[in-house]
Write an enzyme that holds these catalytic residues in place. Structure first.
Site, PDB file in Angstrom:
ATOM      1  N   ASN A   1     -12.179  -0.776  -1.059  1.00  0.00           N
ATOM      2  CA  ASN A   1     -11.524  -1.291   0.152  1.00  0.00           C
ATOM      3  C   ASN A   1     -12.336  -0.938   1.392  1.00  0.00           C
ATOM      4  OD1 ASN A   1      -9.070  -2.256   1.749  1.00  0.00           O
ATOM      5  ND2 ASN A   1      -9.308  -0.157   2.521  1.00  0.00           N
ATOM      6  N   GLU A   2     -12.624  -1.926   2.205  1.00  0.00           N
ATOM      7  CA  GLU A   2     -13.256  -1.728   3.525  1.00  0.00           C
ATOM      8  C   GLU A   2     -14.347  -0.652   3.479  1.00  0.00           C
ATOM      9  OE1 GLU A   2     -10.277  -1.250   6.605  1.00  0.00           O
ATOM     10  OE2 GLU A   2      -9.690  -3.355   6.435  1.00  0.00           O
TER      11      GLU A   2
ATOM     12  N   GLU B   1       0.851  -1.195   0.000  1.00  0.00           N
ATOM     13  CA  GLU B   1       0.000   0.000   0.000  1.00  0.00           C
ATOM     14  C   GLU B   1       0.882   1.239   0.000  1.00  0.00           C
ATOM     15  OE1 GLU B   1      -2.942   0.131   3.124  1.00  0.00           O
ATOM     16  OE2 GLU B   1      -3.689   2.091   2.482  1.00  0.00           O
TER      17      GLU B   1
ATOM     18  N   TYR C   1      -7.002  -8.379  11.844  1.00  0.00           N
ATOM     19  CA  TYR C   1      -5.703  -8.165  12.516  1.00  0.00           C
ATOM     20  C   TYR C   1      -5.862  -8.560  13.969  1.00  0.00           C
ATOM     21  CZ  TYR C   1      -4.616  -5.356   8.382  1.00  0.00           C
ATOM     22  OH  TYR C   1      -4.405  -4.940   7.098  1.00  0.00           O
TER      23      TYR C   1
ATOM     24  N   ASN D   1      -6.749   1.687   2.754  1.00  0.00           N
ATOM     25  CA  ASN D   1      -7.455   2.947   2.954  1.00  0.00           C
ATOM     26  C   ASN D   1      -6.994   3.996   1.951  1.00  0.00           C
ATOM     27  OD1 ASN D   1      -8.708   1.719   5.122  1.00  0.00           O
ATOM     28  ND2 ASN D   1      -7.366   2.629   6.655  1.00  0.00           N
TER      29      ASN D   1
ATOM     30  N   GLN E   1       1.298  -6.242   5.734  1.00  0.00           N
ATOM     31  CA  GLN E   1       1.681  -5.914   4.378  1.00  0.00           C
ATOM     32  C   GLN E   1       3.039  -6.545   4.084  1.00  0.00           C
ATOM     33  OE1 GLN E   1       0.950  -1.752   3.443  1.00  0.00           O
ATOM     34  NE2 GLN E   1      -1.101  -1.839   4.299  1.00  0.00           N
TER      35      GLN E   1
ATOM     36  N   GLU F   1      -6.543  -9.058   3.642  1.00  0.00           N
ATOM     37  CA  GLU F   1      -5.708  -8.423   4.679  1.00  0.00           C
ATOM     38  C   GLU F   1      -5.761  -9.313   5.916  1.00  0.00           C
ATOM     39  OE1 GLU F   1      -6.102  -4.238   5.565  1.00  0.00           O
ATOM     40  OE2 GLU F   1      -6.714  -3.785   3.511  1.00  0.00           O
TER      41      GLU F   1
HETATM   42  O1  AHR Z   1      -3.157  -2.611   6.247  1.00  0.00           O
HETATM   43  C1  AHR Z   1      -3.361  -1.401   6.930  1.00  0.00           C
HETATM   44  C2  AHR Z   1      -4.788  -0.877   6.785  1.00  0.00           C
HETATM   45  O2  AHR Z   1      -5.661  -1.756   7.435  1.00  0.00           O
HETATM   46  C3  AHR Z   1      -5.347  -0.822   5.382  1.00  0.00           C
HETATM   47  O3  AHR Z   1      -5.026   0.363   4.736  1.00  0.00           O
HETATM   48  C4  AHR Z   1      -6.816  -0.903   5.606  1.00  0.00           C
HETATM   49  O4  AHR Z   1      -7.505  -1.477   4.524  1.00  0.00           O
HETATM   50  C5  AHR Z   1      -6.951  -1.688   6.887  1.00  0.00           C
HETATM   51  O5  AHR Z   1      -7.810  -1.089   7.784  1.00  0.00           O
END
Ligand code: AHR
Length: 507
Positions: free
Chosen positions: A174-175, A28, A246, A73, A353, A294
């Site tokens: 995205n999201e 990203e 995450y 994001n 990432q 992700e």
């Molecule tokens: O990977 C970091 C961020 O986590 C990304 O930009 C977003 O899509 C997610 O919230």
């Protein structure tokens, strides 16, 4: 008496073929992932295009199959055309998502040149935050159309190559369920724009693989309902729905963190159930697959995850540069076990990432590159997971934790390559305190011999690598593992990840 982790394995317990796309990652425009990460023209190792070859070497060693780009994001405020054409004419823009400045020195063509060098498949995300159908069609035409159209001719001029970029996997935003997202939408709004974008993109190329945004994580208040609404409208036009997650140790609750893969299992099962509910409702044959695009360990509450503020709009600030411990690598390896175990429905995954930003590979600007602890389970799983994924039945003690109540102390998955006769077992002891005695009957595979047993463990679960001490946490041979009369045994220390490779005797 040590506690026993008994594994039942059989070549008939097939889940699905190992998918190379399980081993994807994510680049990203965020912090130092691109600038001083993959790209740093002033670095001594830089090639003629400005890519760090020391990083490229580690990306190849990591065994990454595909890379999602350019966000995240970031993409929800991104104008793709800022990043193509003569570099000196490209605008500097504020990136609102990460409160940074982007010089746009790297854009689509540079990323594709890097992807070729890294030998990875691209996955491209379009902006459905501030933009819509037309801009998605424009970037598709620029990237994929054969020479002879307005935008594809620009690509040929800009790259000096007649070939199309031929990007097959496209993320539709995205999201978009997240209130933090630029251009955030409710499920109905997103379902409309995603469906229309997908429909139009398929008019250009019906064979694209299109990914609708699922929930940003399974704790979102709209989780489940979001997937239902989006898929009910977009079902016929998309192939996959995304999932993001995450994990981190919170408030010293080590035990719940160690059991994180239980949550990933539930998350995947819930998305599959919702997608299949829509399939039944619409009476369709096709099954929607998951793009887990992700996933990682990320300490979001730490200061390094806080973007700059006020008048400070730096280029490539230090952001999200989490340093991973031995325990993080064990949880991470367990998440890979969960992804592999769901290979029947997880068609693609992207570790978020790749470099510097919550990443297995770290760089110093102008200096060294080094491997985080998480590099190892990823590289070894990518390298040795071959053939068919096998479900593994587990009998083990359990440990209590706040989040799930109780979780099994061990977790495992295996892959079996019938042709080469290679069996690989990936196993974690995620119990915070108890060593496990491994016991597995492998008689059903015929005569096997042990090739390698390697374990990642550190007596201090918080030990981590650094540029000065890059091998503090690394896998080492596990000499306790043995194979006797088809019975595999060995000892697995508390908080450890292991890979055990076997092969048909005499192969
Ligand atoms: O990977 C970091 C961020 O986590 C990304 O930009 C977003 O899509 C997610 O919230």
């Amino acid at each position: 008496m040590p506690s026993t982790l008994a594994l039942s394995l059989n070549p008939a317990f097939r889940v699905a073929p190992v998918r190379r796309r399980t081993f994807g990652a994510f680049v990203e425009h965020l912090g130092r992932c691109v600038y001083t990460g993959i790209y740093e023209p002033e670095h001594p190792s830089a090639d003629e295009q400005g890519f760090r070859t020391d990083v490229l070497e580690l990306v190849r060693e990591l065994g990454v199959s595909s890379v999602r780009y350019p966000g995240g994001n970031f993409v929800s405020g991104y104008r793709w055309e800022d990043g193509v054409g003569p570099v000196e004419e490209r605008p500097v823009r504020h990136d609102l998502a990460w409160h940074s400045s982007d010089p746009n020195t790297v854009g689509l063509d540079e990323f594709m040149a890097w992807a070729r060098r890294a030998e990875v498949e691209p996955m491209y995300a379009v902006n459905l935050g501030t933009r819509g159908v037309q801009e998605a069609l424009d970037v598709l035409e620029y990237a994929n159309a054969p020479a002879g159209t307005h935008l594809s001719d620009q690509r040929v001029t800009n790259t000096g190559r007649p070939e199309s970029h031929d990007i097959r996997m496209w993320c539709l935003g995205n999201e978009m369920d997240g209130p933090w997202q630029i251009g955030h939408k409710n499920a109905e709004e997103y379902a409309r724009v995603a469906t229309e974008t997908a429909r139009a993109m398929r008019m250009e190329d019906p064979d694209l693989e299109l990914i609708a945004c699922g929930s940003s994580n399974s704790q979102m208040p709209t989780f489940g309902a979001w997937e239902n609404t989006v898929l009910t409208e977009a079902y016929d036009f998309v192939d996959m729905i995304s999932a993001h997650v995450y994990y981190s140790e919170k408030d010293g609750d080590q035990a719940s963190f160690l059991a994180s893969a239980d949550d990933m299992d539930h998350f995947i099962d819930a998305v599959v159930a919702t997608a299949d509910h829509v399939r039944a409702k619409l009476k369709r044959e096709k099954r929607i697959m998951i793009s887990f695009d992700e996933w990682n360990v990320w300490y979001q509450h730490r200061a390094e995850s806080r973007p700059p503020s006020g008048d400070d709009w730096p280029v490539a600030p230090v952001l999200l540069e989490d340093i991973y411990s031995a325990m993080d690598a064990v949880v991470f390896g367990n998440l890979l076990i969960s992804l592999l175990r769901h290979s029947d429905r997880v068609a693609s995954a992207s570790l978020a990432q790749l470099v510097n930003v919550i990443a297995p590979i770290m760089t110093e600007p102008g200096g060294r590159v080094w491997k985080q602890s998480t590099f190892h389970p990823f590289a070894l799983t990518s390298k040795h997971a071959r053939g068919e994924v096998l479900d593994v039945r587990i009998q083990a003690p359990s440990f209590d934790n706040q989040r799930f109540g109780s979780s099994t102390s061990g977790d495992a998955v295996a892959t079996w390559d019938e042709d080469s006769g290679e069996l690989t077992v990936f196993v974690v002891n995620r119990d915070p305190a108890t060593q496990l005695a491994l016991d597995a009957d492998l008689a059903a595979f015929g005569g096997l011999e042990l090739v390698e047993a390697t374990t990642l463990h550190h007596q201090d679960p918080y030990a981590a690598n650094s540029a000065d001490a890059p091998d503090t946490v690394a896998p080492a041979e596990n000499t306790s593992v043995g194979l006797d009369g088809g019975r595999l045994s060995g000892s697995l220390p508390a908080i450890s990840w292991s890979m055990i490779r076997l092969a048909r005797a005499g192969a």
